[in-house]
Motif scaffolding. Structure first.
Motif, PDB file in Angstrom:
ATOM      1  N   ALA A   7      38.493  48.455  46.434  1.00  0.00           N
ATOM      2  CA  ALA A   7      39.552  47.467  46.195  1.00  0.00           C
ATOM      3  C   ALA A   7      39.007  46.297  45.394  1.00  0.00           C
ATOM      4  O   ALA A   7      39.608  45.867  44.409  1.00  0.00           O
ATOM      5  N   SER A  29      38.350  47.462  41.852  1.00  0.00           N
ATOM      6  CA  SER A  29      39.573  47.623  41.056  1.00  0.00           C
ATOM      7  C   SER A  29      40.145  46.277  40.642  1.00  0.00           C
ATOM      8  O   SER A  29      40.697  46.130  39.558  1.00  0.00           O
ATOM      9  N   LEU A  30      40.010  45.341  41.545  1.00  0.00           N
ATOM     10  CA  LEU A  30      40.594  44.025  41.297  1.00  0.00           C
ATOM     11  C   LEU A  30      40.084  43.464  39.976  1.00  0.00           C
ATOM     12  O   LEU A  30      40.832  42.870  39.208  1.00  0.00           O
ATOM     13  N   HIS A  47      49.045  51.336  40.262  1.00  0.00           N
ATOM     14  CA  HIS A  47      48.108  51.689  41.322  1.00  0.00           C
ATOM     15  C   HIS A  47      47.193  52.831  40.913  1.00  0.00           C
ATOM     16  O   HIS A  47      46.207  53.113  41.567  1.00  0.00           O
ATOM     17  N   GLY A  71      55.126  53.368  31.401  1.00  0.00           N
ATOM     18  CA  GLY A  71      53.967  53.038  30.592  1.00  0.00           C
ATOM     19  C   GLY A  71      52.668  53.565  31.147  1.00  0.00           C
ATOM     20  O   GLY A  71      51.601  53.072  30.823  1.00  0.00           O
ATOM     21  N   THR A 106      49.009  49.917  29.585  1.00  0.00           N
ATOM     22  CA  THR A 106      49.778  49.099  30.515  1.00  0.00           C
ATOM     23  C   THR A 106      49.829  47.654  30.039  1.00  0.00           C
ATOM     24  O   THR A 106      48.836  47.096  29.610  1.00  0.00           O
ATOM     25  N   ARG A 114      50.507  42.517  33.803  1.00  0.00           N
ATOM     26  CA  ARG A 114      51.543  42.381  34.816  1.00  0.00           C
ATOM     27  C   ARG A 114      51.545  40.981  35.416  1.00  0.00           C
ATOM     28  O   ARG A 114      50.510  40.337  35.540  1.00  0.00           O
ATOM     29  N   VAL A 163      55.228  43.135  40.774  1.00  0.00           N
ATOM     30  CA  VAL A 163      54.791  44.122  41.762  1.00  0.00           C
ATOM     31  C   VAL A 163      53.436  43.675  42.282  1.00  0.00           C
ATOM     32  O   VAL A 163      52.531  43.415  41.491  1.00  0.00           O
ATOM     33  N   PRO A 164      53.301  43.567  43.594  1.00  0.00           N
ATOM     34  CA  PRO A 164      52.024  43.088  44.154  1.00  0.00           C
ATOM     35  C   PRO A 164      50.862  43.972  43.716  1.00  0.00           C
ATOM     36  O   PRO A 164      51.005  45.177  43.605  1.00  0.00           O
ATOM     37  N   GLN A 173      47.974  45.881  44.650  1.00  0.00           N
ATOM     38  CA  GLN A 173      47.534  46.452  45.907  1.00  0.00           C
ATOM     39  C   GLN A 173      46.040  46.241  46.141  1.00  0.00           C
ATOM     40  O   GLN A 173      45.597  46.057  47.272  1.00  0.00           O
ATOM     41  N   ALA A 174      45.287  46.258  45.069  1.00  0.00           N
ATOM     42  CA  ALA A 174      43.838  46.098  45.202  1.00  0.00           C
ATOM     43  C   ALA A 174      43.515  44.727  45.776  1.00  0.00           C
ATOM     44  O   ALA A 174      42.730  44.590  46.712  1.00  0.00           O
ATOM     45  N   ALA A 175      44.146  43.716  45.205  1.00  0.00           N
ATOM     46  CA  ALA A 175      43.897  42.357  45.680  1.00  0.00           C
ATOM     47  C   ALA A 175      44.314  42.228  47.141  1.00  0.00           C
ATOM     48  O   ALA A 175      43.631  41.616  47.956  1.00  0.00           O
ATOM     49  N   SER A 177      44.549  44.656  49.409  1.00  0.00           N
ATOM     50  CA  SER A 177      43.650  45.405  50.283  1.00  0.00           C
ATOM     51  C   SER A 177      42.349  44.642  50.504  1.00  0.00           C
ATOM     52  O   SER A 177      41.761  44.678  51.578  1.00  0.00           O
ATOM     53  N   LEU A 178      41.926  43.981  49.465  1.00  0.00           N
ATOM     54  CA  LEU A 178      40.660  43.267  49.534  1.00  0.00           C
ATOM     55  C   LEU A 178      40.642  42.304  50.708  1.00  0.00           C
ATOM     56  O   LEU A 178      39.642  42.162  51.395  1.00  0.00           O
ATOM     57  N   HIS A 193      44.986  49.772  53.479  1.00  0.00           N
ATOM     58  CA  HIS A 193      45.242  50.408  52.196  1.00  0.00           C
ATOM     59  C   HIS A 193      46.602  51.081  52.157  1.00  0.00           C
ATOM     60  O   HIS A 193      47.090  51.455  51.118  1.00  0.00           O
ATOM     61  N   GLN A 215      50.516  55.987  51.116  1.00  0.00           N
ATOM     62  CA  GLN A 215      50.216  56.953  50.072  1.00  0.00           C
ATOM     63  C   GLN A 215      49.436  58.122  50.629  1.00  0.00           C
ATOM     64  O   GLN A 215      48.773  58.012  51.650  1.00  0.00           O
TER      65      GLN A 215
END
Lengths: 345, 345
Positions: A56, A59-60, A125, A148, B4, B7, B52-53, B55-57, B59-60, B65, B102
């Motif tokens: 996480a 990825s951030l 994601h 996209g 992408t 965002r 859209v939130p 997710q990585a941030a 989860s951190l 997850h 997921q």
DNA sequence: ACGGCTCGCGAGAGCGCTCTCACCCCACGG
DNA sequence: CCGTGGGGTGAGAGCGCTCTCGCGAGCCGT
């Protein structure tokens, strides 16, 4: 159901190895530009502590997830009726695993699921998507394209004609069908019928085209439309027998329908392949080898299709095997089929 | 293969709505303790910006997850030969989706994959795992248990005897087998044979036990060991015919073997069910309905098994339906089977 | 011998989010 | 009238990581 213990961080490893976080990070990610002595010390610390990077956090900052979504649209249960899907999945999994990517599976059923999937993909994601969509009118492909997200399709999407940036992997349905029909013709058959699949699927349409390629001006009565199911195959065969009692060969668009046709032929007293030769498509072993006689059919390498889809996607993402057309937007691939001769033709 | 776009972040939404990040966060996550006026403004900003939130941030900091791993160990290709796995997966998917989790699919093949999976799970990338392992000697379950990840197994693991904290979902293989054999006995059959599955799998062992429950002091010659494959079923049936020509019924541990047995019986001139009645297990439709005669078999609700596994896991994670035994460590579940009567018995 | 170079490493900022805490404001009781 | 309390809100500190940047040490060329 134990609770997870607190896991060591980069910081901890750095402290233990007596270096900075940055150095540990470097070592963990390939380790260029670090002296062997230090690198070794870091590696030692890593496995003494059992350090595993927090994905996480990574990825951030990197904006990569090393995860690919596999989207399976299956309004009907059809996908699940055959091992098709499982095999593709396996091919995909192998390829993704080889490149350290995770596989996130998205199964959809109905409209609201589409929205959900769209949102998920647009949410960034995953790094890319592999999409299986069966029907021509499925809104999902459009939706995904719009999100996209780099995408590779499994099977030619219905509307790929308009958009040339669509990448897909398919097997040579048309060519395979041609081979099947030619084989029947080569056997001396002249009244060769075709039982089609659901024609709102490109695979069915392509197989029909292949049939027509060989049977130019075929008697329209020799074509019976069905739906890929055994029951549909039975019904179609009965129709065929009704309007063309002189039929001497049948090419069914898949094995399931062929098995249904076989049953009807037997009921009607026809001998296979003596009176009527039969060929299926897919080489679904559990079916093709269980029929009596065993089914001659057109095989496609399903697992390879899956693997290829993944490879194409990763390559487009500038991952995958380096020095192999890196970064080049990949183009669609059509895999060859082979005729498998068994007893029925 | 578009790239992408950048965002919008929480910050951006906050700015647009004229509030702080914290407030936006509150609204996005349920929105308690925020005045309706503000909440509304935030919500407006959210969808104007298409926020859209990340997710990585998330989860951190939360260490959640909302992702579950599904691990399928398939040293052999067997899992893929039947729709079993696909159906379970579908059940799992439905349940996970309903709770916004997921599904991360991990397919393993061979020893090195085990290590990989172990590392992945221990890495804390997912909140829990659903594991399918077929063989008694599979090291994977132990490995996973040790990784400290909440886990539910599909099918009773071989060593569950020793460890009571193991949670699994299975169908009532033993009971189903009993029903099958009793049905044959009820038909007046007395020389009832059993073709076993691969006995290093609990399902096969349990079905054998069920057979024995009814056929107390069964003639050992009536039991032929096979491996769940059609070819194995054929071989076993031939053996059986060789040593017990008077056999008048066969219970095969799955449909694939039953179909093989059927073929051998036909070859040998036996009539089914006249001379020999046959029952399978699984109710694999594509097989059971394609045989001649159609197969009487024991059905298990495979999709429900999958759904249940997911439900059990989520519940153990304090998610899933609230007010329903929350937080209580769930215990294993064994689902009932039903006999499906078709032509063969 | 000295300026420049490369190479190896550490410091530190920041990715986007959650969550604690302090603050403010208003309603209420004394 | 001021003190008290509580609900609503914002400031700010991190979560664990990557990556840019700058610094020091060794190397080369002339």
């Amino acid at each position: 159901m134990t609770d997870t213990a607190p896991r060591p961080t980069l910081e901890a490893v750095a402290a233990r190895a007596g270096v900075s976080r940055a150095t540990v990070s470097r070592v963990v990610n390939g380790g260029d530009g670090v002296r062997d002595i230090l690198a070794e010390r870091v590696r030692k610390a890593v496995d003494e502590l059992g350090y595993v990077p927090n994905q996480a956090a990574r990825s951030l900052v990197t904006r990569r997830h090393d995860a690919i979504a596999v989207v399976v649209a299956e309004p009907e249960t059809r996908v699940f009726a055959d091992p098709f899907f499982a095999l593709q999945l396996r091919g995909i999994s192998k390829e993704l695993t080889a490149h350290d990517n995770q596989l996130v599976l998205l199964l959809t059923e109905g409209r609201d699921d589409h929205a959900r999937v769209g949102r998920y993909l647009a949410g960034g994601h995953v790094d890319g998507a592999l999409v299986f969509s069966l029907h021509l009118d499925d809104p999902l492909p459009e939706l995904i394209q719009r999100a996209g997200v780099p995408t590779v399709f499994g099977g030619r999407p219905g509307w790929s004609g308009d958009r040339r940036d669509v990448v897909y992997v398919d097997s040579d349905n048309r060519g395979g069908a041609r081979d099947a029909v030619r084989h029947l013709a080569g056997l001396g058959r002249t009244r060769i019928a075709h039982i089609t699949g659901a024609l709102d699927q490109t695979s069915a349409a392509d197989r029909l085209d292949g049939y027509r390629d060989v049977m130019v001006d075929a008697d329209p009565l020799l074509i019976a439309e069905a739906d890929f199911t055994p029951a549909g195959g039975e019904r179609a065969m009965r129709e065929l027998l009704g309007r063309c009692p002189d039929v001497d060969a049948v090419f069914a668009a898949n094995d399931l329908m062929a098995s249904g046709a076989l049953r009807v032929l037997r009921e009607s007293g026809r001998r296979v392949p003596g009176d009527v030769a039969v060929i299926g498509f897919d080489d679904m072993r559990p079916v093709a080898e269980q029929t009596d006689p065993q089914l001659t059919t057109v095989r496609q390498d399903i697992e390879e299709m899956g693997r290829l889809m993944a490879r194409l996607l990763l390559r487009g993402l500038d991952r995958g095997a380096p020095r192999e057309g890196v970064g080049a937007t990949p183009s669609s691939v059509v895999l060859p089929t082979t005729l498998v001769r068994r007893g029925s033709a």
